[in-house]
Design a protein around this motif. Structure first.
Motif, PDB file in Angstrom:
ATOM      1  N   GLN A 109       0.196   3.920  -2.622  1.00  0.00           N
ATOM      2  CA  GLN A 109      -0.967   4.798  -2.477  1.00  0.00           C
ATOM      3  C   GLN A 109      -1.974   4.602  -3.609  1.00  0.00           C
ATOM      4  N   GLN A 110      -2.391   3.360  -3.813  1.00  0.00           N
ATOM      5  CA  GLN A 110      -3.350   3.038  -4.852  1.00  0.00           C
ATOM      6  C   GLN A 110      -4.726   3.624  -4.536  1.00  0.00           C
ATOM      7  N   TYR A 111      -5.451   3.938  -5.576  1.00  0.00           N
ATOM      8  CA  TYR A 111      -6.846   4.361  -5.454  1.00  0.00           C
ATOM      9  C   TYR A 111      -7.527   4.172  -6.800  1.00  0.00           C
ATOM     10  N   HIS A 112      -8.835   4.079  -6.765  1.00  0.00           N
ATOM     11  CA  HIS A 112      -9.598   3.911  -8.004  1.00  0.00           C
ATOM     12  C   HIS A 112     -10.034   5.280  -8.508  1.00  0.00           C
ATOM     13  N   CYS A 113      -9.686   5.610  -9.760  1.00  0.00           N
ATOM     14  CA  CYS A 113     -10.102   6.861 -10.387  1.00  0.00           C
ATOM     15  C   CYS A 113     -11.366   6.584 -11.189  1.00  0.00           C
ATOM     16  N   ASP A 114     -12.490   7.125 -10.733  1.00  0.00           N
ATOM     17  CA  ASP A 114     -13.762   6.885 -11.422  1.00  0.00           C
ATOM     18  C   ASP A 114     -13.770   7.465 -12.829  1.00  0.00           C
ATOM     19  N   GLU A 115     -13.135   8.625 -13.033  1.00  0.00           N
ATOM     20  CA  GLU A 115     -13.114   9.243 -14.356  1.00  0.00           C
ATOM     21  C   GLU A 115     -12.327   8.403 -15.361  1.00  0.00           C
ATOM     22  N   CYS A 116     -11.194   7.836 -14.917  1.00  0.00           N
ATOM     23  CA  CYS A 116     -10.378   6.998 -15.797  1.00  0.00           C
ATOM     24  C   CYS A 116     -10.934   5.585 -15.895  1.00  0.00           C
ATOM     25  N   GLY A 117     -11.608   5.140 -14.831  1.00  0.00           N
ATOM     26  CA  GLY A 117     -12.152   3.786 -14.816  1.00  0.00           C
ATOM     27  C   GLY A 117     -11.135   2.725 -14.455  1.00  0.00           C
ATOM     28  N   ILE A 118     -10.001   3.131 -13.873  1.00  0.00           N
ATOM     29  CA  ILE A 118      -8.953   2.183 -13.487  1.00  0.00           C
ATOM     30  C   ILE A 118      -8.358   2.586 -12.137  1.00  0.00           C
ATOM     31  N   CYS A 119      -7.571   1.673 -11.558  1.00  0.00           N
ATOM     32  CA  CYS A 119      -6.841   1.986 -10.343  1.00  0.00           C
ATOM     33  C   CYS A 119      -5.524   2.663 -10.717  1.00  0.00           C
ATOM     34  N   ARG A 120      -5.141   3.653  -9.930  1.00  0.00           N
ATOM     35  CA  ARG A 120      -3.906   4.387 -10.150  1.00  0.00           C
ATOM     36  C   ARG A 120      -3.077   4.382  -8.870  1.00  0.00           C
ATOM     37  N   THR A 121      -1.817   4.763  -8.987  1.00  0.00           N
ATOM     38  CA  THR A 121      -0.937   4.869  -7.823  1.00  0.00           C
ATOM     39  C   THR A 121      -0.527   6.320  -7.632  1.00  0.00           C
ATOM     40  N   GLY A 122      -0.003   6.628  -6.455  1.00  0.00           N
ATOM     41  CA  GLY A 122       0.513   7.971  -6.208  1.00  0.00           C
ATOM     42  C   GLY A 122      -0.347   8.809  -5.292  1.00  0.00           C
ATOM     43  N   GLY A 123      -1.477   8.310  -4.860  1.00  0.00           N
ATOM     44  CA  GLY A 123      -2.321   9.046  -3.919  1.00  0.00           C
ATOM     45  C   GLY A 123      -3.314   9.958  -4.588  1.00  0.00           C
ATOM     46  N   LYS A 124      -4.540   9.884  -4.140  1.00  0.00           N
ATOM     47  CA  LYS A 124      -5.640  10.659  -4.716  1.00  0.00           C
ATOM     48  C   LYS A 124      -5.413  12.163  -4.600  1.00  0.00           C
ATOM     49  N   ASP A 125      -4.729  12.603  -3.544  1.00  0.00           N
ATOM     50  CA  ASP A 125      -4.525  14.039  -3.344  1.00  0.00           C
ATOM     51  C   ASP A 125      -3.452  14.624  -4.253  1.00  0.00           C
ATOM     52  N   ASN A 126      -2.628  13.785  -4.866  1.00  0.00           N
ATOM     53  CA  ASN A 126      -1.538  14.279  -5.703  1.00  0.00           C
ATOM     54  C   ASN A 126      -1.919  14.451  -7.171  1.00  0.00           C
ATOM     55  N   PHE A 127      -3.060  13.916  -7.579  1.00  0.00           N
ATOM     56  CA  PHE A 127      -3.451  13.955  -8.982  1.00  0.00           C
ATOM     57  C   PHE A 127      -4.921  14.290  -9.099  1.00  0.00           C
ATOM     58  N   PHE A 128      -5.310  14.643 -10.294  1.00  0.00           N
ATOM     59  CA  PHE A 128      -6.725  14.849 -10.568  1.00  0.00           C
ATOM     60  C   PHE A 128      -6.972  14.490 -12.020  1.00  0.00           C
ATOM     61  N   HIS A 129      -8.225  14.294 -12.353  1.00  0.00           N
ATOM     62  CA  HIS A 129      -8.600  14.011 -13.736  1.00  0.00           C
ATOM     63  C   HIS A 129      -9.200  15.280 -14.320  1.00  0.00           C
ATOM     64  N   CYS A 130      -8.590  15.795 -15.370  1.00  0.00           N
ATOM     65  CA  CYS A 130      -9.008  17.059 -15.952  1.00  0.00           C
ATOM     66  C   CYS A 130     -10.300  16.890 -16.733  1.00  0.00           C
ATOM     67  N   LYS A 131     -11.329  17.591 -16.326  1.00  0.00           N
ATOM     68  CA  LYS A 131     -12.627  17.507 -16.996  1.00  0.00           C
ATOM     69  C   LYS A 131     -12.592  18.215 -18.354  1.00  0.00           C
ATOM     70  N   ARG A 132     -11.737  19.246 -18.483  1.00  0.00           N
ATOM     71  CA  ARG A 132     -11.714  20.038 -19.712  1.00  0.00           C
ATOM     72  C   ARG A 132     -11.091  19.266 -20.880  1.00  0.00           C
ATOM     73  N   CYS A 133      -9.923  18.686 -20.656  1.00  0.00           N
ATOM     74  CA  CYS A 133      -9.247  18.030 -21.777  1.00  0.00           C
ATOM     75  C   CYS A 133      -9.310  16.508 -21.708  1.00  0.00           C
ATOM     76  N   GLY A 134      -9.804  15.978 -20.597  1.00  0.00           N
ATOM     77  CA  GLY A 134      -9.922  14.519 -20.491  1.00  0.00           C
ATOM     78  C   GLY A 134      -8.630  13.827 -20.116  1.00  0.00           C
ATOM     79  N   GLU A 135      -7.576  14.596 -19.879  1.00  0.00           N
ATOM     80  CA  GLU A 135      -6.286  14.003 -19.539  1.00  0.00           C
ATOM     81  C   GLU A 135      -6.170  13.811 -18.038  1.00  0.00           C
ATOM     82  N   ILE A 176       0.813  -1.219   0.000  1.00  0.00           N
ATOM     83  CA  ILE A 176       0.000   0.000   0.000  1.00  0.00           C
ATOM     84  C   ILE A 176       0.847   1.270   0.000  1.00  0.00           C
ATOM     85  N   SER A 177       2.188   1.119   0.000  1.00  0.00           N
ATOM     86  CA  SER A 177       3.052   2.303  -0.077  1.00  0.00           C
ATOM     87  C   SER A 177       2.904   2.994  -1.433  1.00  0.00           C
TER      88      SER A 177
END
Length: 196
Positions: free
Chosen positions: A81-107, A78-79
């Motif tokens: 920092q996995q989490y599920h990104c609903d916008e991407c539809g997959i699990c990601r690493t690095g912690g939810k607070d460190n990233f976001f899914h851009c609604k404008r460009c989809g990136e 768990i080091s």
């Protein structure tokens, strides 16, 4: 070979085909091996086959400290920092607070659209350095291309470079190369947008 009329909805979400598999471990019928893996797991401690879940129904062991029921994903480390990104539809690493899914460009974690990282001048300076230290071959030294700036909307005719193209209007590298020469109407509409 017998001709079969075309019928929609054959196969599963993973494959379009007109057959199913019998899983050798449980003798149950599934659309494919991925369908089976999304539905069943086997506990490594007691060998009990069961529906996908975090805790074994037989011995109670936690099969993964991180568990995502959507992705059917298990991990004890768990080091990451996995989490599920609903916008991407997959699990990601690095912690939810460190990233976001851009609604404008989809990136995912878009550095250009992020309100918290709106000053990109240090990034553009680094790109300036990379470009100046990456000379182009002689055959490309006089090649120019048309670009459109995604930040200010201005078309520019710039020196081609393999790394990036800098907007002549706002100095942003958030640009894309255009095919051919932009029409005068599209260029004038861009200027009108900027003036307004």
């Amino acid at each position: 070979m017998k001709t079969i009329p075309e019928i929609e909805n054959f196969g599963c979400t993973h494959y379009r085909r007109r057959c199913k598999i019998v899983a050798p471990c449980c003798n149950e019928v599934y659309g494919c091996r991925h369908c089976h893996n999304e539905a069943k797991v086997i506990c490594s401690l007691c060998d009990t086959e069961q529906d996908v879940q975090q805790y074994c129904i037989n011995c109670g062991v936690c099969m993964g400290e991180y568990f995502c029921g959507t992705c059917k994903f298990f991990d004890d480390d768990i080091s990451k920092q996995q989490y599920h990104c609903d916008e991407c539809g997959i699990c990601r690493t690095g912690g939810k607070d460190n990233f976001f899914h851009c609604k404008r460009c989809g990136e995912y974690s878009c550095p250009v659209c992020s309100k918290s990282i709106c000053d990109m001048s240090s990034v553009w300076k680094k790109l300036d350095q990379v470009i100046s230290s990456t000379p182009m071959p002689e055959s490309y030294k006089n090649k120019k291309v048309w670009i459109l700036c995604n930040d200010c909307g201005v078309n520019s005719h710039v020196q081609f470079h393999i790394v990036a193209h800098k907007c002549l209007s706002c100095n942003s590298y958030n640009t894309r190369q255009l095919q051919g020469i932009p029409s005068s109407s599209s260029m004038s509409s861009r200027v009108t947008e900027m003036v307004n």
